[in-house]
Design an enzyme around this catalytic site. Structure first.
Site, PDB file in Angstrom:
ATOM      1  N   HIS A 121      51.357  83.533   3.833  1.00 30.12           N
ATOM      2  CA  HIS A 121      53.179  84.050   3.839  1.00 30.12           C
ATOM      3  C   HIS A 121      53.667  82.606   3.639  1.00 30.12           C
ATOM      4  CE1 HIS A 121      57.039  84.432   5.359  1.00 30.12           C
ATOM      5  NE2 HIS A 121      57.123  86.795   5.183  1.00 30.12           N
ATOM      6  N   ASP A 198      47.880  82.044  12.466  1.00 34.97           N
ATOM      7  CA  ASP A 198      48.897  82.731  12.135  1.00 34.97           C
ATOM      8  C   ASP A 198      48.639  84.236  12.627  1.00 34.97           C
ATOM      9  OD1 ASP A 198      50.682  83.995  11.243  1.00 34.97           O
ATOM     10  OD2 ASP A 198      51.113  83.281   9.374  1.00 34.97           O
ATOM     11  N   GLN A 201      50.919  88.972  11.950  1.00 29.57           N
ATOM     12  CA  GLN A 201      50.668  90.131  11.647  1.00 29.57           C
ATOM     13  C   GLN A 201      49.178  90.676  12.338  1.00 29.57           C
ATOM     14  OE1 GLN A 201      52.153  92.594   9.655  1.00 29.57           O
ATOM     15  NE2 GLN A 201      53.138  90.661   8.875  1.00 29.57           N
ATOM     16  N   LYS A 224      57.043  92.181  15.570  1.00 29.63           N
ATOM     17  CA  LYS A 224      56.367  92.612  15.203  1.00 29.63           C
ATOM     18  C   LYS A 224      54.905  93.061  16.235  1.00 29.63           C
ATOM     19  CE  LYS A 224      56.133  89.316  10.942  1.00 29.63           C
ATOM     20  NZ  LYS A 224      56.566  90.699  10.575  1.00 29.63           N
ATOM     21  N   CYS A 362      57.347  87.684   0.850  1.00 32.85           N
ATOM     22  CA  CYS A 362      56.924  86.707   1.168  1.00 32.85           C
ATOM     23  C   CYS A 362      55.573  85.653   0.929  1.00 32.85           C
ATOM     24  CB  CYS A 362      57.174  85.963   2.093  1.00 32.85           C
ATOM     25  SG  CYS A 362      59.428  86.425   2.704  1.00 32.85           S
TER      26      CYS A 362
END
Length: 404
Positions: A121, A198, A201, A224, A362
Site C-alpha cells: 500500500h 503491515d 489487512q 478494519k 492505493c
C-alpha cells in the site's frame, strides 16, 4: 459455525437500503462495519466517564484511564505482546509506519538499504521513500510474480549486511495475497535487519502472535477490525522502542521539562504525546472482544467459503479476469471485465446497492505491474453471505450488458 442472521443483526448499517436496494457491503478492505457494542462503547464513554486520562486525580479521570489502559491490555493479550508497554495507540496503520520511519531517521546512514515489497500500500512505500531522501539510504523492492506472490528467491538475494529494515504487508490489500512473513522475518534477522509487518489487512481475518512471529514491529488500524476510525496500534519490541527517539513532543510524553533540557517518559507514553482518541481506544478494545467472541476460526471458515464461492460465480462471467491468484489468499477478489473500465462497473452496480471499491486501491505499483488502470475489488467479511455474492454477480452482469 456462525449464525449469520444473528451476526448481521449486530450491525445496524446492514439493514440500510442504498438507492432503494438492500445494501450489499463488499468494501471491507477499506473499512469494516461496526457492531452495536462498539457504537455503544463510544457513546458510553462520552455519556458516563468523559475526562482526560493519566492526568487527573478526580474520579472521572481515573475511570477513563482505567478503561483506556484496560483496552491496551486487551490488545496486548490479543496479539500476544510480551509487555503492555510494547502496545502503542496510534491513529492508524499509516501513523504507526510514520512513527517507525521517523525513528529510523536517527539510525540510518547513506548507503544503508531498506527493503519493501512490490505488494505494498502507498502508506508502506511513501514514508520509506521520504526516509531515504532524508538519510541517503537506498530503497530496494522485492518483486512479485503474475499470481501476485512475492518471489522469495529474489528476496533472499536482496538481503545483505546493508539491509537495515524490511517492511512488508501481512496480506495485500489489492490482491488478498497472504505473504510468508514468518520466513521473511527469520531471513531478515539472519542479516541483522529489523522488520516491520503491515497488518492492516490481516487483523480482520486472523490473530497475529507477535512473539511467535518474532517481528520487530507490527502495525494495524482499528477501523478494519470493527473498531472506530482514527484508531490503530503499533506493536514494537521493547528494545527497539527504547532505541527510537520520540515521534512527537508535547504533553504526556515527558518526564521532566525545563528550558534547558527535557527528559522523556517511559514506554508507552514516550510515543503518545497529547490527548489521544480516548473513546476510540476504549472502543477498539470492545471491538477486539467482539471479534474474539465471534471467533477467528469461525471468521476464517466463513470467509474462506465466501472467497471460493465468489471466485466460482464471478468466473462464470465472460471476459472477467481475476488479478491475484496466490495459493495463500484471503477473502479479496480483484477483477476486471475485458473492454470496460472498472469505474464504470462500480458506478452502475452502486445504483443496485452493491458497494465495492474501484481504482488502484492505493497500490499503484501493482496496477503498473499488470498494466491496468485499476480493478474492481470485492472484499468480504464474516458478516457477508453467498446470497449477497449472487446479487453482486447479477449486478455485474447487468452492468456488462449495459456497457458492452
Amino acid at each position: 459455525m456462525l449464525d449469520i442472521n444473528k451476526i448481521r443483526a449486530d450491525f445496524p448499517i446492514l439493514t440500510q437500503k442504498v438507492n432503494g436496494k438492500p445494501l450489499v457491503y463488499f468494501d471491507n478492505g477499506a473499512t469494516s462495519q461496526k457492531p452495536q457494542v462498539v457504537i455503544d462503547a463510544i457513546s458510553k464513554y462520552y455519556q458516563e466517564i468523559n475526562a482526560n486520562i493519566h492526568r487527573g486525580v478526580h474520579t472521572l479521570s481515573q475511570l477513563a484511564t482505567d478503561a483506556y489502559e484496560t483496552s491496551r491490555g486487551k490488545i496486548q493479550s490479543h496479539i500476544n505482546a510480551k509487555f503492555a508497554h510494547e502496545v502503542l495507540f496510534t491513529s492508524g496503520t499509516t501513523h504507526g509506519i510514520n512513527l517507525v520511519t521517523n525513528g529510523f531517521a536517527a539510525i540510518l546512514k547513506p548507503g544503508d538499504e531498506i527493503l519493501v515489497s512490490a505488494l505494498e500500500h502507498h502508506s508502506n512505500i511513501v514514508p520509506w521513500q521520504m526516509l531515504c531522501e532524508k538519510t541517503g539510504a537506498v530503497l530496494r523492492v522485492i518483486p512479485m510474480n503474475q499470481e501476485g506472490e512475492l518471489i522469495m528467491a529474489e528476496y533472499d538475494a536482496l538481503l545483505s549486511n546493508k539491509t537495515k529494515i524490511v517492511t512488508v504487508n501481512h496480506i495485500s490489500n489489492a490482491l488478498g495475497t497472504v505473504n510468508p512473513i514468518k520466513y521473511m522475518i527469520d531471513k531478515a534477522h539472519e542479516v541483522g535487519a529489523a522488520i516491520l509487518i503491515d497488518g492492516a489487512q490481516a487483523v480482520p481475518h486472523l490473530k497475529p502472535n507477535v512473539q511467535e512471529l518474532d517481528c520487530d514491529f507490527y502495525v494495524f488500524s482499528g477501523h478494519k477490525i470493527c473498531g472506530p476510525t482514527g484508531t490503530g496500534i503499533l506493536y514494537g519490541k521493547e528494545a527497539w522502542l527504547n532505541k527510537l527517539p520520540p515521534y512527537q513532543g508535547g504533553g504526556e510524553m515527558i518526564k521532566e521539562v525545563s528550558f534547558e533540557k527535557t527528559t522523556y517518559a517511559e514506554l508507552p507514553h514516550k510515543f503518545e504525546a497529547g490527548t489521544p482518541n480516548i473513546a476510540g481506544g476504549i472502543a477498539l478494545g470492545t471491538a477486539i472482544d467482539y471479534m474474539n467472541e465471534v471467533g477467528f476460526d469461525n471468521i476464517q471458515q466463513q470467509e474462506k467459503e465466501l472467497l471460493h464461492y465468489g471466485t466460482k460465480r464471478l468466473l462464470e462471467i465472460e471476459g472477467l479476469k481475476i488479478f491475484g491468484t496466490a495459493k495463500e489468499k484471503t477473502s479479496v477478489i480483484s477483477f476486471n471485465i475485458e473492454g470496460i473500465h472498472p469505474y464504470d462497473i462500480g458506478t452502475i452496480i452502486d445504483k443496485l446497492g452493491i458497494a465495492v471499491r474501484t481504482g488502484h486501491h492505493c497500490a499503484q505499483p501493482i496496477m503498473t505491474f499488470f498494466n491496468i488502470p485499476g480493478t474492481i475489488r470485492a472484499s468480504f467479511a464474516f458478516y457477508n453471505t453467498k446470497e449477497e455474492i449472487d446479487l453482486m454477480v447479477a449486478a455485474v452482469k447487468k452492468a456488462q450488458l449495459m456497457l458492452s
